[in-house]
Design an enzyme around this catalytic site. Structure first.
Site, PDB file in Angstrom:
ATOM      1  N   HIS A  14       0.664  -1.107   0.071  1.00 30.10           N
ATOM      2  CA  HIS A  14      -0.230  -0.382   0.135  1.00 30.10           C
ATOM      3  C   HIS A  14       1.043   1.288   0.264  1.00 30.10           C
ATOM      4  CE1 HIS A  14      -0.499   0.820   4.690  1.00 30.10           C
ATOM      5  NE2 HIS A  14       0.687   0.693   4.144  1.00 30.10           N
ATOM      6  N   CYS A  66       4.414   5.916   5.473  1.00 26.80           N
ATOM      7  CA  CYS A  66       4.158   4.171   4.201  1.00 26.80           C
ATOM      8  C   CYS A  66       3.791   5.642   3.639  1.00 26.80           C
ATOM      9  CB  CYS A  66       2.857   4.425   5.362  1.00 26.80           C
ATOM     10  SG  CYS A  66       2.368   2.711   6.489  1.00 26.80           S
ATOM     11  N   HIS A 111       5.029  -0.293  -0.024  1.00 26.13           N
ATOM     12  CA  HIS A 111       5.669  -0.979   0.829  1.00 26.13           C
ATOM     13  C   HIS A 111       5.050  -1.774   0.785  1.00 26.13           C
ATOM     14  CE1 HIS A 111       3.933   1.846   2.710  1.00 26.13           C
ATOM     15  NE2 HIS A 111       4.040   0.852   4.012  1.00 26.13           N
ATOM     16  N   HIS A 134       2.788  -4.945   4.160  1.00 23.94           N
ATOM     17  CA  HIS A 134       2.679  -5.515   5.233  1.00 23.94           C
ATOM     18  C   HIS A 134       2.614  -6.326   5.716  1.00 23.94           C
ATOM     19  CE1 HIS A 134       2.405  -1.630   7.348  1.00 23.94           C
ATOM     20  NE2 HIS A 134       2.715  -0.816   5.988  1.00 23.94           N
ATOM     21  N   ASP A 174      -4.763 -10.360  -0.858  1.00 18.49           N
ATOM     22  CA  ASP A 174      -3.454 -11.455  -0.372  1.00 18.49           C
ATOM     23  C   ASP A 174      -2.641 -11.220  -1.679  1.00 18.49           C
ATOM     24  OD1 ASP A 174      -1.618 -12.757   1.450  1.00 18.49           O
ATOM     25  OD2 ASP A 174      -2.634 -14.308   0.088  1.00 18.49           O
ATOM     26  N   HIS A 175      -1.186 -10.357  -1.400  1.00 20.65           N
ATOM     27  CA  HIS A 175      -0.234 -10.252  -2.688  1.00 20.65           C
ATOM     28  C   HIS A 175      -1.008  -9.030  -3.470  1.00 20.65           C
ATOM     29  CE1 HIS A 175       1.680 -13.209  -0.684  1.00 20.65           C
ATOM     30  NE2 HIS A 175       2.361 -13.808  -1.066  1.00 20.65           N
ATOM     31  N   GLU A 195      -1.793  -4.768  12.213  1.00 18.43           N
ATOM     32  CA  GLU A 195       0.173  -3.927  10.716  1.00 18.43           C
ATOM     33  C   GLU A 195       0.739  -4.500  10.766  1.00 18.43           C
ATOM     34  OE1 GLU A 195      -0.803  -1.231   7.874  1.00 18.43           O
ATOM     35  OE2 GLU A 195      -0.169   0.315   9.710  1.00 18.43           O
TER      36      GLU A 195
END
Ligand code: NI
Length: 145
Positions: A14, A33, A39, A41, A79-80, A124
């Site tokens: 994100h 962020c 980047h 998490h 996811d991913h 997170e």
């Protein structure tokens, strides 16, 4: 009343920014962020259901069913993925962990077969997590992409 929780995890990219802020404001407020090149998490999601167990089975919501509901409505979609650009139900939303919890609630709320959605908890990082119990909250949807 009993409470039952299913845990799941996902990894996603994100960038936190508000298109109405200047670059300097975004950098100051969102710090790491705000990295323009994204980047990631490793998130942990916990979904808690409450209610009365079915006397015939002893189950509140069968955890196999809950796992499937969480996978289909959330994990497979995030996811991913890039949370800013690739997830239909997060479009235009600043993907903070707070906003993720609220939007995940909205994804799951009407899909629980027995019992009621009680809590969404998302880590997170190991030390930062949010809990949301479904109180009405307004989220701003930005027109950017
Ligand atoms: Ni971040």
């Amino acid at each position: 009343m009993v409470f039952i929780t299913r845990r799941a995890s996902f990894s996603a990219a994100h960038r936190l920014f508000n298109p109405e802020f200047t670059d300097e404001q975004n950098e100051r407020i969102f710090d790491k962020c705000n990295n323009p090149n994204w980047h990631g998490h490793n998130y942990i999601l916990e979904v808690t259901i409450c209610g009365h167990p079915n006397p015939a089975t002893g189950y509140l919501t069968d955890l196999k069913d809950l796992k499937k509901i969480i996978n289909e409505n959330i994990i497979e979609k995030v996811d991913h993925k890039n949370l800013n650009t690739e997830v239909d139900f997060l479009r235009g939303i600043i993907p903070t962990v707070e906003n993720l919890a609220i939007m995940f609630w909205r994804q799951l709320e009407d899909k629980i077969p027995n019992g009621k959605l009680f809590k969404i908890k998302i880590y997170e990082t190991e030390n930062n997590f949010v809990e949301y119990f479904g109180e009405p909250v307004e989220i701003k949807i930005f027109d950017y992409q």
